[in-house]
Design an enzyme around this catalytic site. Structure first.
Site, PDB file in Angstrom:
ATOM      1  N   CYS A 178       0.823  -1.214   0.000  1.00 50.55           N
ATOM      2  CA  CYS A 178       0.000   0.000   0.000  1.00 50.55           C
ATOM      3  C   CYS A 178       0.859   1.267   0.000  1.00 50.55           C
ATOM      4  O   CYS A 178       2.026   1.245   0.364  1.00 50.55           O
ATOM      5  CB  CYS A 178      -0.897   0.021   1.230  1.00 50.55           C
ATOM      6  SG  CYS A 178      -1.760  -1.515   1.571  1.00 50.55           S
ATOM      7  N   ARG A 237       3.701   0.273  -6.639  1.00 49.53           N
ATOM      8  CA  ARG A 237       3.730  -0.618  -5.478  1.00 49.53           C
ATOM      9  C   ARG A 237       2.649  -1.692  -5.551  1.00 49.53           C
ATOM     10  O   ARG A 237       2.700  -2.667  -4.808  1.00 49.53           O
ATOM     11  CB  ARG A 237       3.554   0.205  -4.195  1.00 49.53           C
ATOM     12  CG  ARG A 237       4.675   1.201  -3.966  1.00 49.53           C
ATOM     13  CD  ARG A 237       4.320   2.195  -2.894  1.00 49.53           C
ATOM     14  NE  ARG A 237       4.309   1.617  -1.572  1.00 49.53           N
ATOM     15  CZ  ARG A 237       5.343   1.635  -0.723  1.00 49.53           C
ATOM     16  NH1 ARG A 237       6.477   2.190  -1.089  1.00 49.53           N
ATOM     17  NH2 ARG A 237       5.241   1.111   0.480  1.00 49.53           N
ATOM     18  N   TRP A 241      -3.586  -2.335  -1.048  1.00 49.91           N
ATOM     19  CA  TRP A 241      -3.384  -3.703  -1.521  1.00 49.91           C
ATOM     20  C   TRP A 241      -3.995  -4.599  -0.461  1.00 49.91           C
ATOM     21  O   TRP A 241      -3.533  -4.654   0.670  1.00 49.91           O
ATOM     22  CB  TRP A 241      -1.899  -3.976  -1.692  1.00 49.91           C
ATOM     23  CG  TRP A 241      -1.553  -5.273  -2.358  1.00 49.91           C
ATOM     24  CD1 TRP A 241      -1.569  -5.543  -3.695  1.00 49.91           C
ATOM     25  CD2 TRP A 241      -1.109  -6.471  -1.720  1.00 49.91           C
ATOM     26  NE1 TRP A 241      -1.159  -6.832  -3.923  1.00 49.91           N
ATOM     27  CE2 TRP A 241      -0.880  -7.426  -2.732  1.00 49.91           C
ATOM     28  CE3 TRP A 241      -0.894  -6.837  -0.388  1.00 49.91           C
ATOM     29  CZ2 TRP A 241      -0.425  -8.724  -2.459  1.00 49.91           C
ATOM     30  CZ3 TRP A 241      -0.450  -8.120  -0.115  1.00 49.91           C
ATOM     31  CH2 TRP A 241      -0.228  -9.041  -1.143  1.00 49.91           C
ATOM     32  N   ASN A 257      -0.616   1.416   6.051  1.00 48.50           N
ATOM     33  CA  ASN A 257       0.093   0.334   5.366  1.00 48.50           C
ATOM     34  C   ASN A 257       0.413  -0.742   6.393  1.00 48.50           C
ATOM     35  O   ASN A 257       0.847  -0.424   7.497  1.00 48.50           O
ATOM     36  CB  ASN A 257       1.413   0.820   4.767  1.00 48.50           C
ATOM     37  CG  ASN A 257       1.224   1.787   3.628  1.00 48.50           C
ATOM     38  OD1 ASN A 257       0.119   2.016   3.176  1.00 48.50           O
ATOM     39  ND2 ASN A 257       2.324   2.367   3.167  1.00 48.50           N
ATOM     40  N   GLY A 258       0.236  -2.005   6.027  1.00 48.41           N
ATOM     41  CA  GLY A 258       0.648  -3.069   6.921  1.00 48.41           C
ATOM     42  C   GLY A 258      -0.519  -3.840   7.504  1.00 48.41           C
ATOM     43  O   GLY A 258      -1.638  -3.835   6.982  1.00 48.41           O
ATOM     44  N   GLU A 315      14.254 -18.008 -11.933  1.00 51.48           N
ATOM     45  CA  GLU A 315      13.916 -16.591 -12.123  1.00 51.48           C
ATOM     46  C   GLU A 315      13.141 -16.376 -13.411  1.00 51.48           C
ATOM     47  O   GLU A 315      12.193 -15.584 -13.454  1.00 51.48           O
ATOM     48  CB  GLU A 315      15.209 -15.764 -12.126  1.00 51.48           C
ATOM     49  CG  GLU A 315      15.052 -14.311 -12.545  1.00 51.48           C
ATOM     50  CD  GLU A 315      14.161 -13.482 -11.629  1.00 51.48           C
ATOM     51  OE1 GLU A 315      13.871 -12.329 -12.003  1.00 51.48           O
ATOM     52  OE2 GLU A 315      13.751 -13.979 -10.568  1.00 51.48           O
ATOM     53  N   LYS A 372       9.408 -14.726 -13.611  1.00 48.40           N
ATOM     54  CA  LYS A 372       9.077 -13.544 -14.412  1.00 48.40           C
ATOM     55  C   LYS A 372       7.872 -13.826 -15.304  1.00 48.40           C
ATOM     56  O   LYS A 372       6.977 -12.993 -15.433  1.00 48.40           O
ATOM     57  CB  LYS A 372      10.268 -13.139 -15.280  1.00 48.40           C
ATOM     58  CG  LYS A 372      11.345 -12.398 -14.560  1.00 48.40           C
ATOM     59  CD  LYS A 372      10.867 -11.020 -14.107  1.00 48.40           C
ATOM     60  CE  LYS A 372      11.737 -10.488 -12.989  1.00 48.40           C
ATOM     61  NZ  LYS A 372      11.491 -11.129 -11.685  1.00 48.40           N
ATOM     62  N   GLU A 397       4.673 -14.089 -13.209  1.00 47.11           N
ATOM     63  CA  GLU A 397       4.342 -12.814 -12.582  1.00 47.11           C
ATOM     64  C   GLU A 397       3.546 -11.905 -13.512  1.00 47.11           C
ATOM     65  O   GLU A 397       2.557 -11.288 -13.088  1.00 47.11           O
ATOM     66  CB  GLU A 397       5.625 -12.071 -12.164  1.00 47.11           C
ATOM     67  CG  GLU A 397       6.210 -12.476 -10.843  1.00 47.11           C
ATOM     68  CD  GLU A 397       7.422 -11.633 -10.499  1.00 47.11           C
ATOM     69  OE1 GLU A 397       7.513 -11.163  -9.364  1.00 47.11           O
ATOM     70  OE2 GLU A 397       8.305 -11.453 -11.371  1.00 47.11           O
ATOM     71  N   HIS A 420      13.491 -37.028 -12.882  1.00 47.04           N
ATOM     72  CA  HIS A 420      12.962 -37.364 -11.561  1.00 47.04           C
ATOM     73  C   HIS A 420      11.530 -36.854 -11.378  1.00 47.04           C
ATOM     74  O   HIS A 420      11.095 -36.637 -10.242  1.00 47.04           O
ATOM     75  CB  HIS A 420      13.882 -36.811 -10.471  1.00 47.04           C
ATOM     76  CG  HIS A 420      15.237 -37.431 -10.484  1.00 47.04           C
ATOM     77  ND1 HIS A 420      15.531 -38.630  -9.875  1.00 47.04           N
ATOM     78  CD2 HIS A 420      16.388 -37.034 -11.085  1.00 47.04           C
ATOM     79  CE1 HIS A 420      16.790 -38.939 -10.068  1.00 47.04           C
ATOM     80  NE2 HIS A 420      17.346 -37.982 -10.809  1.00 47.04           N
ATOM     81  N   LYS A 438       4.947  -4.288  -5.042  1.00 46.05           N
ATOM     82  CA  LYS A 438       6.375  -4.085  -5.276  1.00 46.05           C
ATOM     83  C   LYS A 438       7.195  -4.370  -4.024  1.00 46.05           C
ATOM     84  O   LYS A 438       8.213  -5.048  -4.076  1.00 46.05           O
ATOM     85  CB  LYS A 438       6.632  -2.646  -5.751  1.00 46.05           C
ATOM     86  CG  LYS A 438       8.095  -2.349  -6.063  1.00 46.05           C
ATOM     87  CD  LYS A 438       8.613  -3.213  -7.188  1.00 46.05           C
ATOM     88  CE  LYS A 438      10.050  -2.898  -7.545  1.00 46.05           C
ATOM     89  NZ  LYS A 438      10.595  -3.845  -8.518  1.00 46.05           N
TER      90      LYS A 438
END
Length: 608
Positions: free
Chosen positions: A2, A27, A75, A99-100, A480, A484, A487, A503, A603
């Site tokens: 947020c 964010r 958020w 925020n939080g 990674e 990406k 995401e 495997h 973010k």
């Protein structure tokens, strides 16, 4: 996470608040809102689900003015993303943005319900707002009411609070989530970070853990967690509005991918001497030659950079390395060896789990090193030593340039440890140093493949599943690359060590599953090719990323290819990060997803 913006101004603050919210869009958020003091000092709010543009439409229909105000991008953590749960939350006497997470909100809510409070949302924020309101009802002045409420609240949060009839009073508080104060001429500002305040001021102070701040147009008064008046350093900031613009690029992510050669060079230049071409680190508070072991702790993309560093440190510096996900490390109650060094990696320096892990190690008597992109961040201030990446502001939620800057920093650190432990010959050190110094120019060459990667994106944009494989330090690159892609394109993707295919994962292979093979011509190349052949034998669509020497050993060119510059295997992971970024970017563009602000993501993750 947020975003918070607050202004105590000498002009209409609504345009300033909206502009600040737009700078915080990176964010991640699902709703937005604004509150000011209107006629007779009454609290007035406008909120909207969705993008800030929806809030602007609401403001056109129902204008809002004021000389003081707070604004927020949310958020969702508690309650669905809708207008009722959007911030600011308010009573007749107080309005708050937050925020939080407030962990004990349920017990406080039960107490307030018994006293006649009525809640309109499902959020912990509204409960905290009503708690301050209750103290105001009981006769406390605003500052005392906030202090009393802060003593009751448990969790990680940053708060911005305004009060009915108080047109020259804005209070901010910080516990576990960052909050910045900006100093203007006859105006004061509150923001989640310096980016929120960039066009308004170049003078910033940061609240420290447990602080609260009382803002008026004339200035700021800071108080610590015990309520004692304290001084906080006002720092100049070089961040400007121009730094966070997209320029001529379509998306922030695209711009940040293309900035990588420059920022990688800036990062290398901070630790590599141009005269002796050796690594010279700042004082880290520890003798690298005496370290018994290293532990690397991080989340997400930063965790993958730590995995790459494990290969470097163990191979070249001959030191044992453990790499852990911060959220797991915290709760294992891992023993801390005072002779070891723990490294914590974070773009923002505020990642909640990573910061908590750092504090755990410090409280256990261990030595800590932070690798961060924000020098004023909590991790930077609290660690025993710090290595700063020079990526500059990264707005796109999916990390790109911050990741490659972490890699070059970790590469330099690996060589510094090797130097200190005399694990490499002078000739070998010189060869690796030259490769690292040349990495930015080789990265610029990789960007020349953008058009071919755009064409390859068309081959996988309709896939339901995509696999990435690699060996050695390119195994984390496979992880990674998969991250990406999922995401920003929402395609299910997984990364595997190539030797693990047999495997289990090979059962997934058919003609509808693209497989991206990351295979620089290193000592593991032939083994990776064997795994690729197994994929092709089962009808998998291969996209093969290698260099000139790698392609010399490949006869069958019926699959898609990306040829990268020939570089020392030491720096290959840095360069191969770029095509996997570009491939994910172009797939997302073709699919029409929100590249810079993918759904459900934030973010900076400042809560667990």
């Amino acid at each position: 996470m947020c975003g918070i913006v607050g202004v105590v101004g000498n002009r209409d603050v609504v345009p300033l608040l909206i502009d600040g919210l737009k700078r915080l869009e990176y964010r991640g958020y699902d709703s937005a809102g604004i509150a000011t003091l209107g006629k007779d000092g009454a609290i007035e709010r406008r909120r909207a689900e969705g993008k800030i543009a929806r809030l602007e439409e609401r403001l056109q229909q129902q204008p809002l003015r004021g000389l003081i105000g707070i604004a927020h991008t949310r958020w969702a953590t508690h309650g669905a993303p809708n207008e009722a749960n959007a911030h600011p939350h308010a009573t007749e006497r107080v309005a708050m943005v937050h925020n939080g997470i407030i962990e004990n909100y349920r017990e406080i809510a039960e107490e307030l319900l018994a006293k006649g409070h009525v809640f309109q949302s499902q959020t912990d924020t509204e409960v905290a707002t009503h708690l301050i309101d209750q103290y105001l009802i009981e006769g406390k002045e605003p500052q005392a009411a906030v202090q009393a409420a802060l003593a009751r609240l448990h969790g990680a949060f940053a708060l911005g609070i305004l009060f009915h009839g108080k047109e020259d009073l804005l209070i901010g508080a910080r516990r576990g989530a960052p909050l910045a104060v900006g100093f203007g001429n006859g105006e004061m500002y509150l923001g989640s970070d310096a980016l929120a305040l960039a066009p308004l001021t170049d003078r910033i102070a940061y609240l420290e853990e447990g602080d609260f701040v009382v803002l008026a147009r004339s200035g700021a008064l800071f108080f610590d967690a015990e309520g004692r008046a304290v001084e906080r350093v006002v720092r100049p900031t070089a961040i400007s509005g121009a730094m966070i613009g997209k320029g001529n690029y379509r998306h922030y992510m695209q711009k940040e991918i293309y900035e990588q050669p420059a920022v990688m060079g800036d990062t290398i230049n901070t630790v590599v001497s141009p005269t002796d071409r050796l690594v010279h680190l700042p004082d880290l508070g520890v003798d690298l030659a005496q370290i018994s072991r290293l532990t690397i702790v991080a989340c997400g993309t930063s965790y993958y950079s730590g995995l790459v560093a494990k290969y470097w440190l163990e191979r070249y510096a001959r030191i044992g390395v453990e790499v852990d996900i911060a959220s797991e490390f915290r709760y294992r109650e891992a023993p801390v060896d005072p002779k070891s060094l723990s490294i914590f990696i974070s773009q923002s320096g505020e990642t909640a789990d990573t910061l908590a892990a750092l504090r755990y190690v410090k409280n256990s008597g261990g030595r800590t090193l932070a690798i961060v992109n924000v020098p004023e961040s909590s991790m930077a201030r609290e660690a025993d030593g710090i290595l700063l990446t020079k990526a500059g502001p990264e707005i796109g939620v999916a990390s790109t340039k911050a990741f490659t800057c972490q890699l070059v920093t970790l590469a330099a650190f690996s060589l510094a440890v090797a130097q200190a432990r005399e694990a490499l010959s002078a000739v070998e050190t010189g060869r690796l140093m030259e490769a690292l110094i040349e990495a930015p120019s080789r990265a610029a060459e990789v960007l020349n493949h953008d058009e071919s990667l755009q064409a390859l994106a068309e081959k996988i944009m309709d896939a339901r599943d995509v696999l990435y494989i690699g060996r050695g330090p390119c195994f984390p690159l496979a992880l990674e690359g998969a991250l990406k892609l999922k995401e920003i394109s929402y395609i299910h993707a997984e990364g595997y060590a190539a030797g693990e295919l047999k495997h289990g994962p090979i059962a997934l292979i058919d003609e509808g599953v693209p497989v991206i093979v990351i295979a620089p011509s290193d000592s593991l190349f032939e083994k990776t090719i064997s795994n690729m052949q197994e994929v092709m034998a089962r009808g998998g669509k291969v996209i093969f990323m290698s260099d000139r020497n790698g392609f010399k050993h490949i006869d069958n060119r019926t699959f898609a290819t990306v040829e990268l510059p020939q570089v020392d295997p030491f720096v290959a992971p840095i360069l191969y990060a770029i095509p996997v970024q570009l491939l994910a970017y172009h797939v997302a563009v073709l699919k029409g997803t929100d590249v810079d602000q993918p759904r459900n993501l934030a973010k900076s993750v400042t809560v667990e």
